[in-house]
Write an enzyme that holds these catalytic residues in place. Sequence first.
Site, PDB file in Angstrom:
ATOM      1  N   GLU A   1       0.780  -1.282  -0.142  1.00  0.00           N
ATOM      2  CA  GLU A   1       0.063   0.137   0.073  1.00  0.00           C
ATOM      3  C   GLU A   1       0.673   1.190  -0.060  1.00  0.00           C
ATOM      4  OE1 GLU A   1      -3.694   0.466   0.266  1.00  0.00           O
ATOM      5  OE2 GLU A   1      -2.719   2.250  -0.560  1.00  0.00           O
TER       6      GLU A   1
ATOM      7  N   ASP B   1       0.990   4.273  -2.968  1.00  0.00           N
ATOM      8  CA  ASP B   1       0.675   5.424  -2.732  1.00  0.00           C
ATOM      9  C   ASP B   1       1.764   6.599  -3.137  1.00  0.00           C
ATOM     10  OD1 ASP B   1      -1.732   4.241  -1.683  1.00  0.00           O
ATOM     11  OD2 ASP B   1      -1.354   4.673   0.203  1.00  0.00           O
TER      12      ASP B   1
ATOM     13  N   SER C   1      -7.353   2.211  -3.584  1.00  0.00           N
ATOM     14  CA  SER C   1      -6.081   2.618  -3.053  1.00  0.00           C
ATOM     15  C   SER C   1      -5.298   3.328  -3.963  1.00  0.00           C
ATOM     16  CB  SER C   1      -5.383   1.562  -2.457  1.00  0.00           C
ATOM     17  OG  SER C   1      -5.685   1.039  -1.248  1.00  0.00           O
TER      18      SER C   1
ATOM     19  N   ASP D   1     -18.286  11.927 -16.776  1.00  0.00           N
ATOM     20  CA  ASP D   1     -19.287  11.147 -16.096  1.00  0.00           C
ATOM     21  C   ASP D   1     -18.977   9.587 -16.654  1.00  0.00           C
ATOM     22  OD1 ASP D   1     -21.395  10.174 -14.719  1.00  0.00           O
ATOM     23  OD2 ASP D   1     -22.860  11.302 -15.968  1.00  0.00           O
ATOM     24  N   ILE D   2     -19.139   8.699 -15.407  1.00  0.00           N
ATOM     25  CA  ILE D   2     -18.916   7.483 -15.650  1.00  0.00           C
ATOM     26  C   ILE D   2     -20.421   6.659 -15.706  1.00  0.00           C
ATOM     27  CG2 ILE D   2     -17.813   5.042 -15.327  1.00  0.00           C
ATOM     28  CD1 ILE D   2     -16.079   7.326 -16.034  1.00  0.00           C
TER      29      ILE D   2
ATOM     30  N   GLY E   1     -24.943  11.119 -14.225  1.00  0.00           N
ATOM     31  CA  GLY E   1     -24.596  12.083 -12.952  1.00  0.00           C
ATOM     32  C   GLY E   1     -24.028  11.311 -11.857  1.00  0.00           C
TER      33      GLY E   1
ATOM     34  N   ASP F   1     -23.440   8.777  -8.952  1.00  0.00           N
ATOM     35  CA  ASP F   1     -23.593   7.383  -8.479  1.00  0.00           C
ATOM     36  C   ASP F   1     -22.806   6.878  -7.387  1.00  0.00           C
ATOM     37  OD1 ASP F   1     -21.429   5.659  -9.740  1.00  0.00           O
ATOM     38  OD2 ASP F   1     -22.283   6.721 -11.677  1.00  0.00           O
TER      39      ASP F   1
END
Length: 573
Positions: A292, A296, A490, A532-533, A552, A554
């Site tokens: 992680e 990052d 992540s 927008d997905i 929009g 979600d």
Amino acid sequence: MLSPYLVLSFFAPLVLGKTTAPNLQLHEALDNVPAGFMLSGPAAPDTVLNIQLALVQNNVSGLVDELYSVSDPSSANYGQYLSKEEVEALVAPSLDSVTAVNSWLSLNGLNATIASPAGDWLAVQVPVSKANEILSANYSVFTHVSTGLRTVRTLAYSIPTDLVGHLDLVRPTVSFPDPYGSTHPVAFSRPVSDIDLSNTTSSCANLSSVTPACIQSLYKIPSTAATSNSNRLAVTGYVGEWANEADLQASRRSCTMFLERYRPDMNSSTMFMLETVDNGSNNQTLAYAGGEANLDIQYTLGLATGVPTTFISVGGNWSTDGFLGSLLDTANYLLSQDSPPQVVSTSYGLDEKLVSPKFANTLCNAYAQLGARGVSMLFAPGDAGVAGFDHTECTTFQPTFPSTCPYVTSVGGTVGIPETAASLSAGGFSNIFPRPSYQSTAVPAYLSGLGSTDSGLYNASGRGFPDVAAYAVYYDVFIAGELIAVNGTSAATPVWASVVTLLNDRLMAAGKPVLGFLNPWLYAGGASALTDIVSGNNRACANDTGFDAAVGWDPITGLGTPDFSLLQSAVGL
Ligand SMILES: *[C@@H]1O[C@H](CO)[C@@H](O)[C@H](O)[C@H]1NC(C)=O
Ligand SMILES: *[C@@H]1O[C@H](CO)[C@@H](O)[C@H](O)[C@H]1NC(C)=O
Ligand SMILES: *[C@@H]1O[C@H](CO)[C@@H](O)[C@H](O)[C@H]1NC(C)=O
Ligand SMILES: *[C@@H]1O[C@H](CO)[C@@H](O)[C@H](O)[C@H]1NC(C)=O
Ligand SMILES: *[C@@H]1O[C@H](CO)[C@@H](O)[C@H](O)[C@H]1NC(C)=O
Ligand SMILES: *[C@@H]1O[C@H](CO)[C@@H](O)[C@H](O)[C@H]1NC(C)=O
Ligand SMILES: *[C@@H]1O[C@H](CO)[C@@H](O)[C@H](O)[C@H]1NC(C)=O
Ligand SMILES: *[C@@H]1O[C@H](CO)[C@@H](O)[C@H](O)[C@H]1NC(C)=O
Ligand SMILES: *[C@@H]1O[C@H](CO)[C@@H](O)[C@H](O)[C@H]1NC(C)=O
Ligand SMILES: *[C@@H]1O[C@H](CO)[C@@H](O)[C@H](O)[C@H]1NC(C)=O
Ligand SMILES: *[C@@H]1O[C@H](CO)[C@@H](O)[C@H](O)[C@H]1NC(C)=O
Ligand SMILES: *[C@@H]1O[C@H](CO)[C@@H](O)[C@H](O)[C@H]1NC(C)=O
């Protein structure tokens, strides 16, 4: 200013003499042992607890008003962030509260230290026997059945009636630690050490191998170096997740590591800075490189070109303090700084059901304080769709914290080009925090499209999350010298953090304020600068229920994925 604590030592003895055994009243309680844990028996009376006490903050509604006033683009005060002193004045407890709580402690032979910059948290070490007595608690050992994590908690506690309105909460009590001890939502897929490593500058030619170049081209993120020296990006690390310098920078075994391979155009000395909280460390033994932490760090340094970036390594003991204690200490650490980093990326979280509503609210208020000071707090929501971090309970959808706090920005995940919602992406609705006003159009629009589908499985009145999304599958990451493919929100979170920090760099160069708490702006005009997905779902439960992405907002991809050039225009650059 005179410290309230010093004043107290004059008053305390007076109060002391008059007080008799106080009436106690139930303050926080759980109906049951949390799912997955079992009661193992009473805690040893001499076990010492590191008790933290939250005092009632004097003006939380003022804090929230100020937060929105500086974060809402339509406000005259937009971008005029509060100073450390101004924020502290809003949340400092009243002198009455300080006196009342300290008097009660001293009556019981306890002497607390101030544990937060505003004085709204106190800390004191108390043996279990004493804590049971003064809180009418029953500290017991609880064992998490599948992981073996043992922790000392109580299912209920009381406080003196005359401290109601002064003492907000006591911890650790009814919030349980995350049993997985590794709340970071990374999924590791097969090693990709077999791939052709000679050509890594191509963009998204191979979606089984996502690189900084791919993310830069997908979101039009510039590769030119940032110029503002006062801009800072911070990446938090928990659970002994350590960011490895050699994986980021060194050449080894004829194999170049992350930056040299993926950002040969960058200054080859680029390195993160280290800060620690709670005796955190960052052991550079290669075998300890954290998946992680490396993800990052590699995707912030690899995308936020030239932005001074700090790895904040938070120590502490998982079973005693828990992740919530670490989050609290991180927030207080950031609040203690005169110039905190303007963007903080956190790819960790836990199931909201483990967090007491009082504690969730208090920690969320700490994020409001950071927002009021112009800090963008970004959190990953998790990687099990609607199933939550323990991946097991699908009888109701599990929201995740801190993503459900309305004062943070939560980053969901996508996959494929064109992008669709990644089924791993957590998202949904809080059972603690009501819908914030900035969601008053976007969320009802989604819910009306949803109709009665999944009704009863989620809380329609709650704060919806995530707020935005970014790519979340098959990121190339160097971990202990090996190239590994990583999936997860992540990965999406440091990408968004990098976008925001680069926008801040340009804003600062133009003499404008940084973006601060993003959501009021995102839900107002900012969304028009996002992609927008509209397809995909997060049906991660065994019986195939979950949410669908839609036009929009979600609860999988939020308002969408970034387009840096559109965002630059949207912020007036
Ligand atoms: C306190 O909890 C222990 C188990 O840890 C239990 O045996 C005992 O009965 C409880 N005491 C009270 C007063 O509820
Ligand atoms: C609380 O803060 C708000 C905003 O700064 C301020 O207008 C109000 O007067 C404060 N209220 C009290 C009781 O201090
Ligand atoms: C409490 O501890 C502080 C130092 O941590 C000390 O200065 C103070 O005198 C102590 N007060 C009492 C009442 O013991
Ligand atoms: C990562 O995501 C890809 C694409 O959705 C999937 O095929 C793969 O199984 C995932 N790997 C893991 C370990 O979850
Ligand atoms: C690298 O990838 C690009 C884009 O896919 C391709 O055009 C180029 O020929 C490749 N270079 C090498 C050396 O393979
Ligand atoms: C794409 O990446 C995968 C996994 O890293 C690798 O197995 C495959 O050969 C690559 N495909 C191409 C066309 O390079
Ligand atoms: C590269 O980075 C190092 C370390 O931050 C710095 O001292 C040096 O000036 C940088 N070089 C250039 C060309 O920017
Ligand atoms: C940090 O280390 C010091 C010295 O060993 C110790 O007194 C203190 O309790 C530690 N703090 C935490 C939060 O572990
Ligand atoms: C890192 O861990 C190794 C192995 O446990 C240990 O030998 C070494 O002293 C540690 N390094 C630091 C700086 O603590
Ligand atoms: C954390 O605290 C528990 C309980 O005191 C102790 O048994 C355990 O060894 C500690 N773990 C570490 C890593 O210090
Ligand atoms: C599937 O969802 C229903 C609610 O519609 C729930 O009662 C049931 O427990 C779930 N089953 C599984 C296996 O998750
Ligand atoms: C639903 O969310 C609201 C906050 O918006 C909360 O007050 C309520 O208790 C939640 N309901 C359940 C069943 O958790």
